[in-house]
Design an enzyme around this catalytic site. Structure first.
Site, PDB file in Angstrom:
ATOM      1  N   SER A 260      33.886  30.929  20.975  1.00 46.03           N
ATOM      2  CA  SER A 260      34.981  29.762  20.318  1.00 46.03           C
ATOM      3  C   SER A 260      36.009  30.618  19.829  1.00 46.03           C
ATOM      4  O   SER A 260      36.109  31.793  19.697  1.00 46.03           O
ATOM      5  CB  SER A 260      34.112  28.902  19.197  1.00 46.03           C
ATOM      6  OG  SER A 260      33.920  29.985  18.199  1.00 46.03           O
ATOM      7  N   LYS A 261      36.934  29.701  19.376  1.00 42.40           N
ATOM      8  CA  LYS A 261      38.291  30.238  19.018  1.00 42.40           C
ATOM      9  C   LYS A 261      38.134  31.213  17.949  1.00 42.40           C
ATOM     10  O   LYS A 261      39.058  32.076  17.892  1.00 42.40           O
ATOM     11  CB  LYS A 261      39.219  29.114  18.474  1.00 42.40           C
ATOM     12  CG  LYS A 261      39.462  28.367  19.565  1.00 42.40           C
ATOM     13  CD  LYS A 261      38.843  26.836  19.443  1.00 42.40           C
ATOM     14  CE  LYS A 261      37.645  26.662  20.423  1.00 42.40           C
ATOM     15  NZ  LYS A 261      36.291  25.774  20.025  1.00 42.40           N
ATOM     16  N   ARG A 262      37.202  30.966  17.092  1.00 37.21           N
ATOM     17  CA  ARG A 262      37.017  31.967  15.952  1.00 37.21           C
ATOM     18  C   ARG A 262      36.646  33.479  16.492  1.00 37.21           C
ATOM     19  O   ARG A 262      36.911  34.530  15.559  1.00 37.21           O
ATOM     20  CB  ARG A 262      35.914  31.321  14.897  1.00 37.21           C
ATOM     21  CG  ARG A 262      34.491  32.017  14.915  1.00 37.21           C
ATOM     22  CD  ARG A 262      33.708  31.190  14.181  1.00 37.21           C
ATOM     23  NE  ARG A 262      32.494  30.643  14.837  1.00 37.21           N
ATOM     24  CZ  ARG A 262      31.458  31.450  14.949  1.00 37.21           C
ATOM     25  NH1 ARG A 262      31.358  32.868  14.619  1.00 37.21           N
ATOM     26  NH2 ARG A 262      30.489  31.114  15.726  1.00 37.21           N
ATOM     27  N   HIS A 263      36.471  33.772  17.622  1.00 40.37           N
ATOM     28  CA  HIS A 263      36.149  34.900  18.104  1.00 40.37           C
ATOM     29  C   HIS A 263      37.306  35.610  18.664  1.00 40.37           C
ATOM     30  O   HIS A 263      37.386  36.577  19.188  1.00 40.37           O
ATOM     31  CB  HIS A 263      35.075  34.806  19.152  1.00 40.37           C
ATOM     32  CG  HIS A 263      33.851  34.275  18.835  1.00 40.37           C
ATOM     33  ND1 HIS A 263      33.200  33.252  19.039  1.00 40.37           N
ATOM     34  CD2 HIS A 263      32.840  34.989  17.910  1.00 40.37           C
ATOM     35  CE1 HIS A 263      31.890  32.894  18.461  1.00 40.37           C
ATOM     36  NE2 HIS A 263      31.900  33.983  17.801  1.00 40.37           N
ATOM     37  N   GLY A 264      38.315  34.778  18.948  1.00 40.90           N
ATOM     38  CA  GLY A 264      39.597  35.255  19.486  1.00 40.90           C
ATOM     39  C   GLY A 264      39.919  34.113  20.589  1.00 40.90           C
ATOM     40  O   GLY A 264      39.624  33.016  20.359  1.00 40.90           O
TER      41      GLY A 264
END
Length: 492
Positions: A260-264
Site C-alpha cells: 500500500s501507499k504507506r510502503h512507498g
RNA sequence: AGCGGUAUCGUCUAGUGGUUAGGACGGGAGAUUCUCAUUCUCCAAACAGGGGUUCAAUUCCCCUUACCGCCGCCA
C-alpha cells in the site's frame, strides 16, 4: 490449434497498480511467446467507484510500460465493445438462457434475510452457504413478492450445474502455474449473477466477456482462484468452451502485508513520477516469480518473452523489495543513451535556468552527474551547484572544511594561480593534477584534502562530480569568485 | 472456524534421490578514484519442524507450524 488470446481486465477504481502491471506483463509475455493476442478490457460495472481519470491512467501507464494491446476500448477489435459498461445489453440475454435451462433462478431474499442466514452460520461456526430458499418458488409466490415491490436478483444454481457436468462434487481444474486445484462444490453457495438492479456481477460478466472475446487463457492473481470454480460452472452451463486458467502469486510489501501507499509508491504512475524508468519497473516486476534460464537478470521484454514459460513461474507470493528495484533503476539509468537521458532529466530540472547553459555544457553536466543517480529525480539535487553564479550555499561539512588552515592555504594559492590558467577542461585537468601534486610534495597535503578545499568552496559540498569538469562548466569567473568568498581574513 | 494455496540465504530465485546447494539485491572487507558514487575482488548468509519411503531426501509422501488468499446483490 486455436489462437492464443489473453487479456488484462483492470477495474478503473484507482490508478494502475504495480501488481496489475505485473499481471499485464505476464499476459503480454504469454501472448508474445505464443504469437497470440493481448487484449485490454475495462471492468467498470461498479459505476460508483469508477472514473474516467482512472481509465486514462490505466491507458497511459500500460502504454508507458510498452504493454501495447491488440484489442481494447480505444483500438477496437472484432469482439467489442471492450468496456463492460457498454456491454450491458449483452448480459441479460445469457441470464435468460440460464433461467430457461434451470441453471439459474430468481431470488427475492432481502438483505436482512441474507444477513440473518450469515449470522446463523457464524454462530454455528459454519461456513456460510446460501440456503437455496428461493430455488423452487412457485409462480404465485413470485407474483406475491413482485406485488410487494421486491425486485429479484438472479442466482446461479451451483449444485445443478455440478450434477449436470461432473460426476463428483469435487470440481478440479489444471492450473497453468499451480497444477491441479480443486474444491468441493457443496461449499459454494448459489451466488448472484445478476443484481436486483439489473447489473451483472463480476463473476458472471467476466465469463460472458471472456467467452465472447474468445479468451483462451486467463492469467490473473491467485486471489481469483475461488472465483474460478464458479466461473467454470457458468462456462459449462452456457455451453462455452472453458479457457485455461493460470494463477499468479501475490506481491506483498516488505512487512508481508498488502502493498500500500504507506510502503512507498504502488501505482505505476507514482513510480514514474518519482523517477523510475518504466523499463526498470518492468524488468524488476518480471523477476518476481519468473527467473531467466541463463541467470542474466537484466533483460528486455522481448528477451524475456523468448525465455518465458508460464508453467515455470513460481507459484508462491513474493515480496516487493524496493532496494532491488532501486538498484535496477540505477542500472537502467547508466545504460540509457546520453541523448535520451538529457531529455528525460529535463523534467526534474525545471527549477533551474537551463537556457543560460549551452547544449555542450548541459551535456557535459549530465555526463558527469548521471552515474550515481538512483532515481531520475535525484538529478535535481545533484546539479544544484552548477547554478547560482557567484553564490553557492555551503553545507555543514563544507563550512567546517573551509575553516581549516589547510583549506585556507589551498584556496589562497588556488585563487592566485588559477587566475592565469586557461579555462578548458583538458588544461584544468592538467593544472589541477600538478596543483595537488605540488601541495603533496611541498607540504605533505594529501591530494584528497587539497581537492576537498576546492570542492567545498566551489560546490558547497564534500562530494560530487568530477572537479575538473565542474570548474570548466561553471566558468572561470564564477569559480574564482566562489573561491575568493571562502577565503577568510582571520583564521588561527 | 471452514476451504484452497505456498514454504531454499534478510529478499527475489536456480537446482538435484548422492552438489563444496548456484546467482542477483542488500550487508561486510579490500582495491581503484580528488570526494561520493561507479567498477573490480573477496567474505558471511538458506533447504521451517517432525515422521515416513529409500542404501541415500533439500528433492517423493504424510502430519505440524507459519504465512497468503477466499468465503459480498465489490471487482
Amino acid at each position: 490449434m486455436n489462437e492464443v488470446r489473453v487479456r488484462i481486465a483492470p477495474s478503473p477504481s484507482g490508478n494502475l497498480h504495480i501488481g496489475t502491471a505485473r499481471t499485464a506483463l505476464f499476459n503480454y509475455l504469454f501472448a508474445k511467446k505464443n504469437n497470440g493476442k493481448f487484449i485490454l478490457r475495462i471492468e467498470d460495472t461498479d459505476a460508483e467507484r469508477t472514473s474516467q481519470e482512472y481509465v486514462d491512467n490505466i491507458f497511459d501507464s500500460l502504454k508507458a510500460l510498452g504493454l501495447n494491446w491488440d484489442e481494447g476500448p480505444d483500438v477496437g477489435g472484432d469482439y467489442g465493445p471492450y468496456t463492460q459498461s457498454e456491454r450491458f445489453d449483452i448480459y441479460p440475454k445469457y441470464v435468460q438462457k440460464l433461467l430457461d435451462s434451470g441453471f439459474a433462478y430468481e431470488c427475492f431474499c432481502t438483505p436482512e434475510e441474507l444477513e440473518a442466514e450469515k449470522e446463523e452460520a457464524t454462530k454455528n461456526k459454519q461456513a456460510y452457504v446460501y440456503s437455496k430458499k428461493c430455488e423452487n418458488l412457485t409462480e404465485e409466490e413470485k407474483a406475491k413478492f413482485r406485488a410487494e415491490g421486491r425486485k429479484p436478483a438472479i442466482r446461479f444454481n451451483v449444485s445443478k450445474a455440478q450434477k449436470a457436468f461432473h460426476d463428483s462434487s469435487i470440481l478440479e481444474f489444471d492450473d497453468l502455474v499451480k497444477g491441479k486445484l480443486h474444491v468441493d462444490t457443496n461449499l459454494i453457495g448459489d451466488f448472484v449473477i445478476m443484481k436486483s438492479n439489473g447489473a451483472p456481477t463480476y463473476n458472471y460478466a467476466v465469463v460472458i466477456d471472456d467467452a465472447l472475446m474468445k479468451i483462451s487463457h486467463v492469467i490473473r492473481g491467485e486471489d481469483h482462484i475461488s472465483n474460478t470454480y464458479k466461473q467454470i460452472l457458468i462456462f459449462e452451463a452456457l455451453g462455452f468452451e472453458v479457457p485455461k486458467f493460470g494463477h499468479l502469486g501475490m506481491i506483498l510489501a516488505p512487512d508481508r502485508s498488502k502493498l500500500s501507499k504507506r510502503h512507498g509508491a504502488t501505482a505505476v504512475s507514482d513510480f514514474v513520477e518519482q523517477g523510475y524508468l518504466t523499463d526498470a519497473l518492468l524488468n524488476f516486476v518480471a523477476l518476481l516469480g519468473w527467473a531467466p534460464s541463463d541467470g542474466q537478470e537484466i533483460k528486455t521484454v522481448d528477451e524475456i518473452a523468448q525465455d518465458f514459460r508460464i508453467n515455470e513461474i513460481s507459484s508462491s507470493n513474493s515480496i516487493f523489495e524496493y532496494d532491488k528495484l532501486k538498484w535496477m533503476n540505477s542500472h537502467y539509468i547508466k545504460m540509457l543513451p546520453i541523448e535520451e537521458l538529457k531529455e528525460k532529466l529535463k523534467k526534474y530540472l525545471t527549477k533551474y535556468d537551463l537556457s543560460s547553459m549551452t547544449d555542450a555544457k548541459y551535456t557535459r553536466m549530465i555526463e558527469i552527474t548521471y552515474e550515481p543517480l538512483t532515481l531520475l529525480s535525484d538529478i535535481t539535487d545533484a546539479v544544484t551547484y552548477f547554478f547560482g553564479g557567484d553564490d553557492v550555499e555551503l553545507d555543514e561539512k563544507a563550512k567546517e572544511n573551509i575553516e581549516t588552515e589547510l583549506s585556507q592555504d589551498v584556496l589562497r594559492t588556488f585563487v592566485e594561480q588559477a587566475e592565469t590558467w586557461e579555462w578548458t577542461e583538458e588544461n584544468l585537468h592538467e593544472k589541477l593534477e600538478k596543483f595537488r601534486g605540488d601541495f603533496k610534495e611541498q607540504k605533505g597535503y594529501k591530494p584528497k584534502f587539497t581537492m576537498w578545499a576546492i570542492r567545498a568552496a566551489i560546490t558547497g559540498r564534500l562530494c560530487g562530480a568530477d572537479m575538473t569538469a565542474i570548474l570548466a562548466i561553471l566558468g572561470k569567473e564564477h569559480s574564482l569568485n566562489r573561491a575568493k568568498k571562502c577565503i577568510l581574513s582571520n583564521v588561527k
